[in-house]
Scaffold this motif. Structure first.
Motif, PDB file in Angstrom:
ATOM      1  N   ILE A  42       0.751  -7.049  -6.301  1.00 38.87           N
ATOM      2  CA  ILE A  42       0.235  -6.358  -5.112  1.00 38.87           C
ATOM      3  C   ILE A  42      -0.689  -5.229  -5.556  1.00 38.87           C
ATOM      4  CG2 ILE A  42       0.885  -4.924  -3.135  1.00 38.87           C
ATOM      5  CD1 ILE A  42       3.442  -6.459  -2.942  1.00 38.87           C
ATOM      6  N   PHE A  43      -0.207  -4.503  -6.600  1.00 40.34           N
ATOM      7  CA  PHE A  43      -0.988  -3.368  -7.086  1.00 40.34           C
ATOM      8  C   PHE A  43      -2.359  -3.834  -7.574  1.00 40.34           C
ATOM      9  CE2 PHE A  43      -2.310  -0.101  -9.984  1.00 40.34           C
ATOM     10  CZ  PHE A  43      -1.882   1.055  -9.382  1.00 40.34           C
ATOM     11  N   ARG A  44      -2.324  -4.930  -8.346  1.00 37.12           N
ATOM     12  CA  ARG A  44      -3.589  -5.438  -8.909  1.00 37.12           C
ATOM     13  C   ARG A  44      -4.546  -5.868  -7.805  1.00 37.12           C
ATOM     14  NH1 ARG A  44      -1.008  -8.073 -13.214  1.00 37.12           N
ATOM     15  NH2 ARG A  44      -0.962 -10.000 -12.013  1.00 37.12           N
ATOM     16  N   THR A  79      -4.631  -4.892  -4.697  1.00 38.79           N
ATOM     17  CA  THR A  79      -5.130  -3.753  -3.935  1.00 38.79           C
ATOM     18  C   THR A  79      -6.226  -3.036  -4.723  1.00 38.79           C
ATOM     19  OG1 THR A  79      -2.850  -3.528  -3.231  1.00 38.79           O
ATOM     20  CG2 THR A  79      -4.358  -1.808  -2.513  1.00 38.79           C
ATOM     21  N   LEU A  80      -6.031  -2.888  -6.019  1.00 34.05           N
ATOM     22  CA  LEU A  80      -7.011  -2.213  -6.876  1.00 34.05           C
ATOM     23  C   LEU A  80      -8.354  -2.938  -6.833  1.00 34.05           C
ATOM     24  CD1 LEU A  80      -7.335   0.083  -8.928  1.00 34.05           C
ATOM     25  CD2 LEU A  80      -6.717  -1.525 -10.709  1.00 34.05           C
ATOM     26  N   VAL A  81      -8.281  -4.239  -6.997  1.00 34.13           N
ATOM     27  CA  VAL A  81      -9.523  -5.034  -6.977  1.00 34.13           C
ATOM     28  C   VAL A  81     -10.202  -4.878  -5.624  1.00 34.13           C
ATOM     29  CG1 VAL A  81     -10.457  -7.383  -7.022  1.00 34.13           C
ATOM     30  CG2 VAL A  81      -8.758  -6.694  -8.700  1.00 34.13           C
ATOM     31  N   ALA A  82      -9.390  -4.888  -4.547  1.00 39.24           N
ATOM     32  CA  ALA A  82      -9.963  -4.777  -3.209  1.00 39.24           C
ATOM     33  C   ALA A  82     -10.674  -3.436  -3.061  1.00 39.24           C
ATOM     34  CB  ALA A  82      -8.859  -4.922  -2.159  1.00 39.24           C
ATOM     35  N   ILE A  83     -10.028  -2.358  -3.533  1.00 47.13           N
ATOM     36  CA  ILE A  83     -10.642  -1.014  -3.397  1.00 47.13           C
ATOM     37  C   ILE A  83     -11.956  -0.962  -4.170  1.00 47.13           C
ATOM     38  CG2 ILE A  83     -10.346   1.384  -4.104  1.00 47.13           C
ATOM     39  CD1 ILE A  83      -7.473   1.160  -3.187  1.00 47.13           C
ATOM     40  N   ILE A  84     -11.945  -1.454  -5.414  1.00 43.21           N
ATOM     41  CA  ILE A  84     -13.162  -1.413  -6.230  1.00 43.21           C
ATOM     42  C   ILE A  84     -14.277  -2.196  -5.533  1.00 43.21           C
ATOM     43  CG2 ILE A  84     -14.159  -2.170  -8.415  1.00 43.21           C
ATOM     44  CD1 ILE A  84     -11.439  -1.503  -9.701  1.00 43.21           C
ATOM     45  N   PHE A  94      -4.699   6.206  -4.634  1.00 43.01           N
ATOM     46  CA  PHE A  94      -4.162   4.873  -4.377  1.00 43.01           C
ATOM     47  C   PHE A  94      -3.024   4.546  -5.349  1.00 43.01           C
ATOM     48  CE2 PHE A  94      -4.471   0.750  -6.448  1.00 43.01           C
ATOM     49  CZ  PHE A  94      -3.999  -0.072  -5.448  1.00 43.01           C
ATOM     50  N   TYR A  95      -3.252   4.882  -6.600  1.00 40.81           N
ATOM     51  CA  TYR A  95      -2.240   4.578  -7.602  1.00 40.81           C
ATOM     52  C   TYR A  95      -0.904   5.208  -7.249  1.00 40.81           C
ATOM     53  CZ  TYR A  95      -0.016   3.953 -12.097  1.00 40.81           C
ATOM     54  OH  TYR A  95       0.867   3.598 -13.069  1.00 40.81           O
ATOM     55  N   ALA A  96      -1.030   6.451  -6.871  1.00 38.88           N
ATOM     56  CA  ALA A  96       0.200   7.165  -6.520  1.00 38.88           C
ATOM     57  C   ALA A  96       0.875   6.528  -5.301  1.00 38.88           C
ATOM     58  CB  ALA A  96      -0.129   8.643  -6.240  1.00 38.88           C
ATOM     59  N   THR A 106       5.214  -0.436  -4.017  1.00 39.91           N
ATOM     60  CA  THR A 106       5.476  -1.711  -4.719  1.00 39.91           C
ATOM     61  C   THR A 106       6.687  -1.644  -5.644  1.00 39.91           C
ATOM     62  OG1 THR A 106       3.894  -1.110  -6.427  1.00 39.91           O
ATOM     63  CG2 THR A 106       3.106  -2.578  -4.680  1.00 39.91           C
ATOM     64  N   ARG A 107       7.016  -0.461  -6.163  1.00 33.09           N
ATOM     65  CA  ARG A 107       8.154  -0.405  -7.093  1.00 33.09           C
ATOM     66  C   ARG A 107       9.447  -0.967  -6.469  1.00 33.09           C
ATOM     67  NH1 ARG A 107       5.730   3.616  -9.511  1.00 33.09           N
ATOM     68  NH2 ARG A 107       6.447   5.189  -8.032  1.00 33.09           N
ATOM     69  N   PRO A 108       9.877  -0.470  -5.309  1.00 29.57           N
ATOM     70  CA  PRO A 108      11.097  -1.065  -4.713  1.00 29.57           C
ATOM     71  C   PRO A 108      10.909  -2.552  -4.336  1.00 29.57           C
ATOM     72  CG  PRO A 108      10.122   0.548  -3.237  1.00 29.57           C
ATOM     73  CD  PRO A 108       9.371   0.649  -4.518  1.00 29.57           C
ATOM     74  N   LEU A 109       9.653  -2.891  -3.938  1.00 27.17           N
ATOM     75  CA  LEU A 109       9.416  -4.298  -3.574  1.00 27.17           C
ATOM     76  C   LEU A 109       9.599  -5.206  -4.785  1.00 27.17           C
ATOM     77  CD1 LEU A 109       6.354  -4.543  -1.171  1.00 27.17           C
ATOM     78  CD2 LEU A 109       8.680  -5.336  -0.789  1.00 27.17           C
ATOM     79  N   VAL A 110       9.078  -4.735  -5.946  1.00 23.87           N
ATOM     80  CA  VAL A 110       9.204  -5.533  -7.177  1.00 23.87           C
ATOM     81  C   VAL A 110      10.685  -5.690  -7.542  1.00 23.87           C
ATOM     82  CG1 VAL A 110       8.742  -5.519  -9.661  1.00 23.87           C
ATOM     83  CG2 VAL A 110       6.913  -4.992  -8.065  1.00 23.87           C
ATOM     84  N   ALA A 111      11.420  -4.589  -7.395  1.00 22.10           N
ATOM     85  CA  ALA A 111      12.855  -4.649  -7.705  1.00 22.10           C
ATOM     86  C   ALA A 111      13.560  -5.629  -6.767  1.00 22.10           C
ATOM     87  CB  ALA A 111      13.468  -3.258  -7.573  1.00 22.10           C
TER      88      ALA A 111
END
Ligand code: ADP
Length: 838
Positions: A4-6, A8-13, A178-180, A186-191
């Motif tokens: 998800i993080f990746r 979102t990052l690509v989308a923002i860029i 965004f990172y923050a 995503t951390r709890p979602l990944v868990a």
């Protein structure tokens, strides 16, 4: 980094990239427009200024002043070049160093007041926006100012660079934010995703990850409770599956044990006819191994009868409920070691709608067959053993009765009443002995008959028959009996009925039985024999005006030894086997038999027989006419005719001797075949009665040798024995009389044979040859006519001749036999019909 993080990052860029570049391009375009407008305005202003200041110098031809004027404008930002030309186009002053480009020199001045703007490309110098302004409306010349486009681009580039830098800085800040943010989501979602994967893999001990109170937290707790329920469900399910599997295994083992221990052989063929299941009993029965059967087609693994049964069951295509006609097919199959098996095949649906297979059960019936054979042999032996003494008992009883009536009774006419009553008593007792002896004979015959039919060992000589002729034969035989009781016996079977395929003797037996019963049980009135076509069958009815049969007895009387009424109080008049025998015969012919009776108004016994289609009627087998019975005895008083009696049983020999002596013959006796041959050669008998089963040389061998001897070849031989049709046919005798002997039948047969022999010897038996070409094409090869042969080509002539009393042999070619009423022709007394092959 989570997916998800990746993403979102690509989308923002991407968003930032597109936004930054779009904004930069838009700004650059707007700036370009603005700067171009500004350059044109500036160029116009400069051109106008020069045009206003230069006329005097131009007119005066002061080029240097003009040059000085334009040099001043060269320092203004954006100005690339300035030139002034006179009215003829000659460049009087310009700012190019060292020389003016060729493209700009020699251009004539434009006339008029208006200014013009155009884009100009100068090789090696670049692109310019050139503003041209006329001086004194072009009369004095023209000024051209070139605004350098490179300046516009320079300004634009600087502006875009600044904008892009700003955007990059903004993007960097946005990424940090965004990172923050995304990291915290995503951390709890990944868990949670890791937890879900463990649950999926049935790891119900996994710990639920710690989450907050937001939506992810709610989701995590819901998942935790679902996992708990799932754990319970799975454990219940696992236990149930284990239980069911155990039960299934037990059941399978149970079924397998039953199949393996079945005494019968079991074979299951799949939809393609290959063996999918079988048991050890089947392998043992056919002497096969598992490898020779598994997966193989029945035709490759088993004997032909078994393969044929499987094919026929598969071809039947019937998968109906058990009991439905055609559902089960059976056949006898040969087993390994010479045994016999009974195979029963059933077409079944193995699973689902479209998979059919065949189940074949094989039972070893070798022992039953043997028992059956022994039973039939036993019955046949017992019958034979009963018949032989019966022949003497019945024969002597009849002789005693006759002699008593002829000799003793007249002598006692004058005797005292006591002696007379005693004599009467003796006569009555003799009548009872004869009647019971005949009943016993009938019973033995019937028992033997039914035993043979039930064991399937009965010989059936099937041929196309006219029922009218069969009924006629039976009615004629029963007429004396009916006449004796004063009953009318009428044959109303129309001769136009289609033929039936049947065994003539057996069908005559059915008619005789039914007519005999009708006559037996009817005191007054009539007995009618009727028949009519009923669809594809012929329905025969034997109707009487007797006492009728109670409704409860209508079906019972077709059972063995069952008679209507109370057999304890009423003395039975028969054996109780007649109707069961009729049922066996009729059913063997594909028909049904039943009785009808209403309110004591007589009974009707009815049976059906399938009619043969009219289109393809085969040639009817022509019954041989009964031996003609001469009106008077042939012998003269002086020379008696010689009869040789051959039988191993003393009583039978004595009886036959008495019978023939009484009838005026000279009699010699022989105990076996060897004696018979010796007596035949030395004594020269004119007729021989021969028993077949004798110790030493049996009757068959004796007949063979008599037929081979020069002197004995033509002696007529009558077989007097307990013989089957086949044995009789194979014996080579001229006639046969079954034991116990019917005196009249035997005497008539012997007389007939002696008559026929005499006629043959005299060459007197005539022939009729019926053919369309008057007999020319009928080859003599096919027939021998000892007497006169007459050829006929017209059917009418043939009928006229036989109706006129012709007695002899009629030869008919097979092609004409179809159109001729052969049944009628055969019925003429003394007429033999022989069908000649085409
Ligand atoms: P049988 O006549 O030798 O006793 P059947 O099997 O022929 O044996 O007949 C069985 C019984 O059926 C007879 O004993 C009789 O009671 C009854 N039955 C047969 N035919 C008739 C008939 N036409 N009228 C009355 N009863 C009959």
């Amino acid at each position: 980094m989570s997916k998800i993080f990746r993403k979102t990052l690509v989308a923002i860029i991407l968003v930032f990239g597109v936004a930054a570049n779009g904004t930069a391009l838009l700004s650059a375009w707007l700036l370009h427009r603005h700067l171009t407008g500004e350059y044109v305005t500036k160029g116009r202003a400069i051109a106008m200024a020069i045009a206003a200041a230069s006329p005097d110098a131009l007119v005066a031809g002061d080029d240097a002043s003009v040059q000085a004027l334009i040099d001043e404008f060269l320092h203004i930002d954006g100005v690339g070049y300035v030139l002034v030309a006179d009215r003829r186009g000659r460049v009087v002053a310009h700012t190019f160093v060292p020389a003016i480009p060729a493209a700009l020199s020699g251009q004539e001045a434009r006339r008029g007041e208006g200014m013009a703007v155009e884009a100009v490309r100068l090789d090696g110098l670049g692109d310019y926006l050139q503003v041209s302004a006329p001086i004194l409306a072009g009369e004095a010349g023209q000024v051209r100012v070139g605004m350098d486009k490179a300046g516009i681009w320079r300004v634009m580039r600087g502006a875009v660079m600044q904008q892009e830098g700003l955007m990059l800085a903004m993007m960097f800040v946005a990424l940090l934010v965004f990172y923050a943010l995304v990291g915290s989501v995503t951390r709890p979602l990944v868990a949670l995703a890791g937890y879900a994967v463990k649950i999926r893999d049935h790891d119900f001990t996994a710990r639920l990850p710690a989450t907050g109170n937001d939506e992810v937290g709610v989701l995590a707790r819901a998942m935790g409770s679902m996992a708990g329920q799932l754990a319970l469900l799975v454990s219940d399910l696992t236990r149930a599956v284990a239980d069911t599997t155990r039960e299934l295994k037990d059941s399978l083992a149970h079924t397998r044990a039953i199949i393996d221990n079945l005494a019968d052989g079991l074979l299951v063929l799949d939809a393609r006819g290959r063996a999918s299941l079988f048991n050890p009993a089947l392998l043992a029965m056919f002497g096969l191994t598992e490898a020779e059967v598994a997966g193989r087609a029945a035709s490759r693994a088993f004997p032909p009868a078994m393969a044929a049964l499987a094919a026929s069951a598969a071809a039947s295509g019937r998968c109906g409920p058990v009991g439905e006609e055609g559902h089960v097919q059976a056949a006898e199959v040969r087993l390994a070691g010479g045994g016999t098996g009974k195979a029963v095949a059933t077409r079944v649906r193995l699973a689902g709608e479209d998979r059919e297979g065949t189940i074949i059960l094989v039972r070893d019936i070798t022992v039953e067959k043997e028992v059956d054979r022994m039973k039939t042999e036993f019955i046949s032996t017992v019958s034979h053993e009963l018949r032989t003494p019966l022949t003497s008992v019945l024969g002597f009883a009849k002789i005693i009765r006759r002699k008593f009536a002829d000799l003793v009774a007249p002598a006692l006419a004058e005797a005292d009443p006591r002696t007379w009553r005693g004599a009467q008593q003796i006569r009555e007792n003799l009548d009872i002995i004869v009647a019971e002896g005949e009943r016993l004979t009938e019973l033995v015959d019937d028992v033997l008959d039914i035993a043979k039919m039930e064991s399937g060992r009965c010989e059936w000589n099937m041929a196309a028959l006219s029922l009218a002729e069969v009924a006629d034969h039976a009615v004629k035989a029963a007429t004396p009996l009916a006449a004796r009781k004063g009953l009318v016996l009428a044959n109303q079977v129309p001769p136009t009925l289609p033929l039936v395929l049947g065994d003539r003797d057996r069908l005559v037996q059915v008619f005789l039985n039914l007519i005999g019963n009708a006559v037996k049980f009817t005191a007054t009135g009539r007995v009618d024999v009727e028949a009519a076509l009923d669809g594809p069958e012929i329905l025969v009815t034997v109707r009487d005006t007797g006492p009728g049969i109670a409704a409860g007895d209508l079906e019972r009387i077709f059972e063995k030894f069952k008679q209507a009424g109370d057999t304890l109080t009423e003395k039975p008049k028969g054996t109780g086997l007649g109707l069961p025998i009729c049922r066996q015969i009729v059913e063997r012919h594909g028909g049904r038999i039943w009785a009808e009776s209403e309110g004591g108004a007589g009974s009707a016994f009815r049976f059906t027989l399938p009619a043969m289609p009219l289109g393809d009627r085969p040639l009817p087998a022509c019954p041989l006419p009964a031996a003609a019975i001469p009106a008077a005895s042939p012998e003269d008083e002086a020379g008696k005719r010689r009869i040789l009696v051959v039988d191993d049983d003393l009583s039978v020999r004595r009886y036959l001797e008495t019978l023939f002596l009484d009838d005026g013959y000279a009699v010699a006796l022989a105990r076996n075949g060897a004696e018979a041959l010796a007596v035949a050669e030395s004594w020269g008998p004119e007729c021989i009665t021969m028993d077949l089963r004798m110790p030493g040389m049996d009757g068959k061998e004796a007949i063979r040798r008599l037929r081979a001897g020069e002197a004995t070849r033509d002696i007529p031989i009558v077989v007097v024995s307990v013989v089957s049709n086949r044995e009789r046919a194979e014996s080579g005798a001229d006639a046969a009389v079954v034991k116990p002997v019917d005196q009249e039948a035997l005497l008539a047969t012997v007389r007939g044979l002696l008559e026929g022999h005499d006629a043959d010897a005299a060459g007197a038996r005539p022939c009729l040859i019926y053919s369309r070409d008057g007999g020319r094409k009928v080859s003599r090869r096919f027939f021998v006519c000892p007497g006169e042969a007459t050829s006929l080509s017209e059917e009418a002539d043939l009928w006229r001749t036989v109706e006129a009393g012709f007695q002899g042999t009629v030869f008919v070619p097979a092609t004409l036999g179809h159109d001729l009423d052969l049944g009628r022709l055969c019925a003429f007394p003394g007429v033999h019909v022989i069908i000649i092959p085409d």
